[in-house]
Design a protein around this motif. Structure first.
Motif, short mmCIF file in Angstrom:
data_model
loop_
_atom_site.label_atom_id
_atom_site.label_comp_id
_atom_site.label_asym_id
_atom_site.label_seq_id
_atom_site.Cartn_x
_atom_site.Cartn_y
_atom_site.Cartn_z
N GLN A 61 0.83 -1.21 0.00
CA GLN A 61 0.00 0.00 0.00
C GLN A 61 0.86 1.25 0.00
O GLN A 61 1.93 1.30 0.62
CB GLN A 61 -0.90 0.02 1.23
CG GLN A 61 -2.24 -0.65 1.01
CD GLN A 61 -3.29 -0.08 1.97
OE1 GLN A 61 -3.85 0.98 1.75
NE2 GLN A 61 -3.55 -0.81 3.03
N GLN A 62 0.40 2.27 -0.72
CA GLN A 62 1.14 3.53 -0.87
C GLN A 62 0.32 4.66 -0.25
O GLN A 62 -0.90 4.67 -0.34
CB GLN A 62 1.43 3.79 -2.34
CG GLN A 62 0.28 3.42 -3.27
CD GLN A 62 0.66 3.43 -4.75
OE1 GLN A 62 0.96 4.47 -5.30
NE2 GLN A 62 0.63 2.25 -5.35
N GLN A 149 -9.97 4.69 -4.23
CA GLN A 149 -10.99 3.66 -4.47
C GLN A 149 -12.43 4.18 -4.34
O GLN A 149 -13.32 3.79 -5.09
CB GLN A 149 -10.73 2.59 -3.40
CG GLN A 149 -11.49 1.32 -3.49
CD GLN A 149 -11.15 0.42 -2.28
OE1 GLN A 149 -10.43 0.81 -1.36
NE2 GLN A 149 -11.69 -0.79 -2.29
N TYR A 156 -8.24 2.77 -0.73
CA TYR A 156 -6.90 2.61 -1.29
C TYR A 156 -6.45 3.85 -2.06
O TYR A 156 -7.26 4.48 -2.74
CB TYR A 156 -6.85 1.44 -2.27
CG TYR A 156 -6.72 0.10 -1.60
CD1 TYR A 156 -5.68 -0.17 -0.72
CD2 TYR A 156 -7.63 -0.92 -1.87
CE1 TYR A 156 -5.56 -1.42 -0.12
CE2 TYR A 156 -7.51 -2.17 -1.27
CZ TYR A 156 -6.47 -2.41 -0.40
OH TYR A 156 -6.35 -3.63 0.19
N GLN A 157 -5.17 4.17 -1.93
CA GLN A 157 -4.58 5.31 -2.64
C GLN A 157 -3.62 4.78 -3.72
O GLN A 157 -2.87 3.85 -3.47
CB GLN A 157 -3.74 6.16 -1.67
CG GLN A 157 -4.52 6.72 -0.50
CD GLN A 157 -3.61 7.28 0.58
OE1 GLN A 157 -2.59 7.91 0.30
NE2 GLN A 157 -3.99 7.05 1.83
N TYR A 158 -3.64 5.44 -4.86
CA TYR A 158 -2.68 5.12 -5.92
C TYR A 158 -2.02 6.41 -6.39
O TYR A 158 -2.70 7.35 -6.76
CB TYR A 158 -3.39 4.47 -7.11
CG TYR A 158 -4.26 3.30 -6.75
CD1 TYR A 158 -3.69 2.08 -6.39
CD2 TYR A 158 -5.64 3.42 -6.76
CE1 TYR A 158 -4.49 0.99 -6.05
CE2 TYR A 158 -6.45 2.34 -6.42
CZ TYR A 158 -5.87 1.14 -6.06
OH TYR A 158 -6.67 0.08 -5.73
N TYR A 169 -0.19 4.21 -17.25
CA TYR A 169 -0.69 3.17 -16.35
C TYR A 169 -1.74 2.40 -17.14
O TYR A 169 -2.89 2.79 -17.21
CB TYR A 169 -1.24 3.79 -15.08
CG TYR A 169 -0.19 4.53 -14.28
CD1 TYR A 169 0.49 3.89 -13.24
CD2 TYR A 169 0.18 5.84 -14.60
CE1 TYR A 169 1.49 4.54 -12.51
CE2 TYR A 169 1.18 6.50 -13.88
CZ TYR A 169 1.82 5.85 -12.84
OH TYR A 169 2.80 6.50 -12.14
N TYR A 172 -4.71 -2.06 -14.07
CA TYR A 172 -4.63 -1.84 -12.62
C TYR A 172 -3.40 -2.46 -11.99
O TYR A 172 -2.98 -2.01 -10.92
CB TYR A 172 -5.92 -2.26 -11.93
CG TYR A 172 -6.16 -3.74 -11.86
CD1 TYR A 172 -5.55 -4.51 -10.86
CD2 TYR A 172 -6.99 -4.38 -12.76
CE1 TYR A 172 -5.78 -5.87 -10.78
CE2 TYR A 172 -7.22 -5.73 -12.68
CZ TYR A 172 -6.61 -6.47 -11.70
OH TYR A 172 -6.84 -7.82 -11.63
N PHE A 175 -1.06 0.15 -11.30
CA PHE A 175 -1.44 1.22 -10.35
C PHE A 175 -0.62 1.11 -9.06
O PHE A 175 -0.30 2.11 -8.42
CB PHE A 175 -2.92 1.15 -9.97
CG PHE A 175 -3.88 1.46 -11.10
CD1 PHE A 175 -3.44 1.81 -12.36
CD2 PHE A 175 -5.26 1.41 -10.87
CE1 PHE A 175 -4.36 2.10 -13.39
CE2 PHE A 175 -6.16 1.69 -11.87
CZ PHE A 175 -5.72 2.04 -13.13
N GLY A 176 -0.32 -0.13 -8.67
CA GLY A 176 0.42 -0.35 -7.43
C GLY A 176 0.46 -1.83 -7.16
O GLY A 176 -0.37 -2.58 -7.68
N ALA A 179 -2.81 -3.21 -5.79
CA ALA A 179 -4.07 -3.01 -6.52
C ALA A 179 -4.66 -4.35 -6.96
O ALA A 179 -3.94 -5.17 -7.54
CB ALA A 179 -3.84 -2.11 -7.72
#
Lengths: 192, 192
Positions: A61-62, A149, A156-158, A169, A172, A175-176, A179
């Protein structure tokens, strides 16, 4: 050769409420454990923005970290479904001014299908006319953006950057590392 | 006499993921239990924004609900320290356009001390020069705003409106029934 160097983000601590072992780093920190820390549980961001990650090497997670006090994990998480109680790696991000930030959303993966260009913050993408709760692919034309999200900058943060992946990108998984869907219902710019 | 009536927000459900008993309300709902519901656990907001509350009669934690899908409480909460797993009352809010939104932050309670006027979104108030993590009092000059405990629109949410209390929030007990500090580190406008 010239290397862009962010100002130091400010001190980080091993325990909540700015207690316990303390350190400051001035460049990217791929693994806080290599500096003798078990974890980071509180942060004062004096020069932002930085990104904090759940795992070493900028994995998991970011979390966007802008100037301010983060006394506990709840301050950076904003995600009540999946708790990330400490951060293990950090890196600075290089933003544009708000007025220069631009990105394109695509209806399909691989930057295909109808597209929509945005240059403002959207607490509700559906509110501005995007007909789905999903964003299959994204091209960042300039600046740094955070996608979320849920509406209202939640879940969730991207982090999406012009300076990574040429700003592209395509699905998904890009995205991270955490994700598992392309659900993005709000988006905003980041600036210094 | 003329009464402002918001468009219906869209359906709400008793269970997560838009399951179980369903209803739609077209005006303020002070207590969902009076309609035979135990709680509301998922929402599709088709016409926003509304505010959802933890308790009946618009008490407890408050959550801004803009257009989009809220399949579970994590979608509205964004607050991982104190879980509000269902909502029990709702009301529409009447926004200005973004460009018309304006508010004044004060250094002291009772709208005293030095002041700072804002008319934009601030994911980090300290990033824009506000020297504290606290905002002791607030005057809303126009529109509706959301204040958040932490930077980046995270933690407790407080709805500030021109149309309530003459727009004056003189100390943190007026921010909301759940407020127990005046810590506000980010602020943004709400619009239709």
């Amino acid at each position: 050769s010239w290397v862009w160097r962010a100002p130091p983000p400010g001190p980080v601590w091993e325990e909540e409420n700015f207690q316990g072992k303390r350190c400051e780093f001035v460049v990217e920190c791929p693994n806080i454990m290599e500096r003798g820390f078990q974890k980071i549980r509180s942060i004062k961001v004096e020069n932002g923005p930085w990104v904090g990650y759940e795992y070493p090497e900028h994995q998991g997670q970011q979390f966007i970290l802008e100037k301010g006090d983060y006394p506990c994990y709840q301050a950076w998480s904003g995600n009540s479904s999946y708790r990330t109680e400490h951060l293990l790696s950090f890196r600075p991000i290089k933003c544009a001014n708000h007025t220069d930030s631009k990105m394109t959303l695509y209806e399909c993966e691989d930057l295909q299908g109808r597209s929509f260009e945005i240059c403002d913050d959207y607490p509700s993408l559906q509110g501005m006319g995007w007909c789905s709760k999903e964003v299959p692919s994204i091209k960042v034309n300039s600046g740094v953006w955070v996608g979320y999200q849920f509406p209202g900058y939640r879940g969730y943060q991207y982090i999406f950057e012009r300076d990574r992946r040429q700003g592209e990108y395509k699905n998904y998984t890009e995205f991270g590392t955490q994700a598992h869907t392309n659900q993005i219902q709000s988006l905003r710019r980041v600036q210094h």
